[in-house]
Design a protein around this motif. Structure first.
Motif, short mmCIF file in Angstrom:
data_model
loop_
_atom_site.label_atom_id
_atom_site.label_comp_id
_atom_site.label_asym_id
_atom_site.label_seq_id
_atom_site.Cartn_x
_atom_site.Cartn_y
_atom_site.Cartn_z
N UNK A 161 0.86 -1.06 -0.06
CA UNK A 161 0.01 -0.03 -0.01
C UNK A 161 0.88 1.23 0.08
N UNK A 162 1.83 1.29 0.84
CA UNK A 162 2.81 2.30 1.03
C UNK A 162 3.39 2.92 -0.35
N UNK A 163 4.03 1.47 -0.88
CA UNK A 163 4.87 1.60 -2.20
C UNK A 163 4.02 2.17 -3.27
N UNK A 164 2.72 1.76 -3.45
CA UNK A 164 1.74 2.04 -4.34
C UNK A 164 1.52 3.62 -4.42
N UNK A 165 1.17 4.11 -3.16
CA UNK A 165 0.97 5.52 -2.90
C UNK A 165 2.02 6.36 -3.33
N UNK A 166 3.28 5.76 -2.82
CA UNK A 166 4.58 6.68 -3.62
C UNK A 166 4.67 6.81 -4.90
N UNK A 167 4.32 5.77 -5.76
CA UNK A 167 4.05 5.80 -7.44
C UNK A 167 3.02 6.74 -7.84
N UNK A 168 2.18 7.35 -6.78
CA UNK A 168 1.01 8.16 -7.30
C UNK A 168 -0.23 7.47 -7.71
N UNK A 169 -0.20 6.11 -7.14
CA UNK A 169 -1.29 5.39 -7.66
C UNK A 169 -2.19 5.06 -6.51
N UNK A 170 -3.48 4.50 -6.90
CA UNK A 170 -4.35 4.31 -5.85
C UNK A 170 -4.22 2.87 -5.41
N UNK A 171 -4.79 2.49 -4.38
CA UNK A 171 -4.73 0.93 -3.80
C UNK A 171 -6.33 0.89 -3.23
N UNK A 172 -6.53 -0.33 -3.16
CA UNK A 172 -7.68 -0.89 -2.24
C UNK A 172 -7.40 -2.08 -1.92
N UNK A 173 -7.53 -2.34 -0.39
CA UNK A 173 -6.98 -3.43 0.45
C UNK A 173 -8.18 -4.29 0.79
N UNK A 174 -7.86 -5.72 0.67
CA UNK A 174 -8.81 -6.68 1.03
C UNK A 174 -8.38 -7.81 1.79
N UNK A 175 -8.87 -8.17 2.71
CA UNK A 175 -8.37 -9.24 3.86
C UNK A 175 -8.64 -10.42 3.20
N UNK A 176 -9.74 -10.77 2.46
CA UNK A 176 -10.40 -11.99 2.21
C UNK A 176 -11.01 -12.22 0.77
N UNK A 177 -11.10 -13.38 0.12
CA UNK A 177 -11.81 -13.43 -0.90
C UNK A 177 -13.06 -12.69 -1.07
N UNK A 178 -13.99 -12.85 0.10
CA UNK A 178 -15.14 -12.12 -0.06
C UNK A 178 -15.27 -10.65 0.01
#
Length: 217
Positions: free
Chosen positions: A38-55
């Motif tokens: 998440x931190x690395x993606x934001x450093x690249x100026x991109x957006x992320x969405x975090x999921x903890x499970x398949x559901x």
């Protein structure tokens, strides 16, 4: 079991994405992996969405903007069958980067319609960031091709399919019960609308769009 219907519908909107809009889905129950990516993606100026499970992933409200999926294959609720279905549904248009168990070698599925990379853990964060960047470029390209393909008439799509499969103009004419001159005209329109420089270029486009091409060099 995941049927694949969820993302199949969302990929139709891929052409609307820009590199800045594209979201990187991080699917892992490992807090360390999620935080680092998440931190690395934001450093690249991109957006992320975090999921903890398949559901969590399947009900994600961000699905329409997915540019790449980073998936931890060790998720407790992800069976081998689920993983297979998920990859088959998503990797046609949206590249999937699978983080496997410890050890082994990185591997990429070199198939016409699947964009899948398997990376063993522990992984190099910078190398993974490069793969994510390349994956989003692939998503943008597929979206552009889909947009061009939608400008074709039904007849032009038929001609494109047959030409990409290797049929000669006279063979296409016979199959469609039209003249060879008409086939040539449709073929010219297909090349123009798809921005195809050469026939091999068109064949690659058809393969990436998965419109029935049986083989691609």
């Amino acid at each position: 079991m995941y049927t694949g219907n969820h993302l199949h519908a969302t990929t139709r909107k891929a052409q609307k994405l820009s590199p800045e809009d594209a979201i990187v889905i991080i699917l892992s129950d490992d807090d360390t992996i999620r935080s680092a990516l998440d931190a690395n993606i934001h450093l690249q100026g991109r957006r992320s969405h975090l999921c903890k499970s398949r559901t969590d992933f399947l009900i994600s409200p961000e699905a329409d903007l997915v540019g790449c999926v980073v998936l931890d294959a060790r998720l407790p609720d992800l069976t081998a069958s689920d993983l297979t279905h998920l990859i088959c549904a998503h990797a046609i248009r949206c590249p999937v980067i699978v983080l496997t168990g410890h050890g082994g070698q990185a591997m990429t599925v070199n198939a016409t319609k699947f964009h899948v990379s398997f990376i063993p853990q522990p992984f190099d964060l910078n190398a993974l960031a490069e793969k994510i960047h390349a994956a989003i470029r692939t998503t943008m390209e597929i979206g552009r091709l889909e947009g061009n393909y939608r400008t074709l008439t039904p007849r032009e799509r038929e001609v494109m399919k047959f030409v990409a499969e290797g049929l000669l103009n006279k063979q296409v004419a016979f199959k469609l019960n039209i003249s060879e001159i008409t086939v040539k005209a449709h073929r010219g329109q297909v090349m123009r609308k798809m921005n195809a420089r050469t026939l091999p270029h068109l064949v690659n486009m058809a393969a990436k769009l998965d419109i029935g091409v049986a083989f691609l060099h």
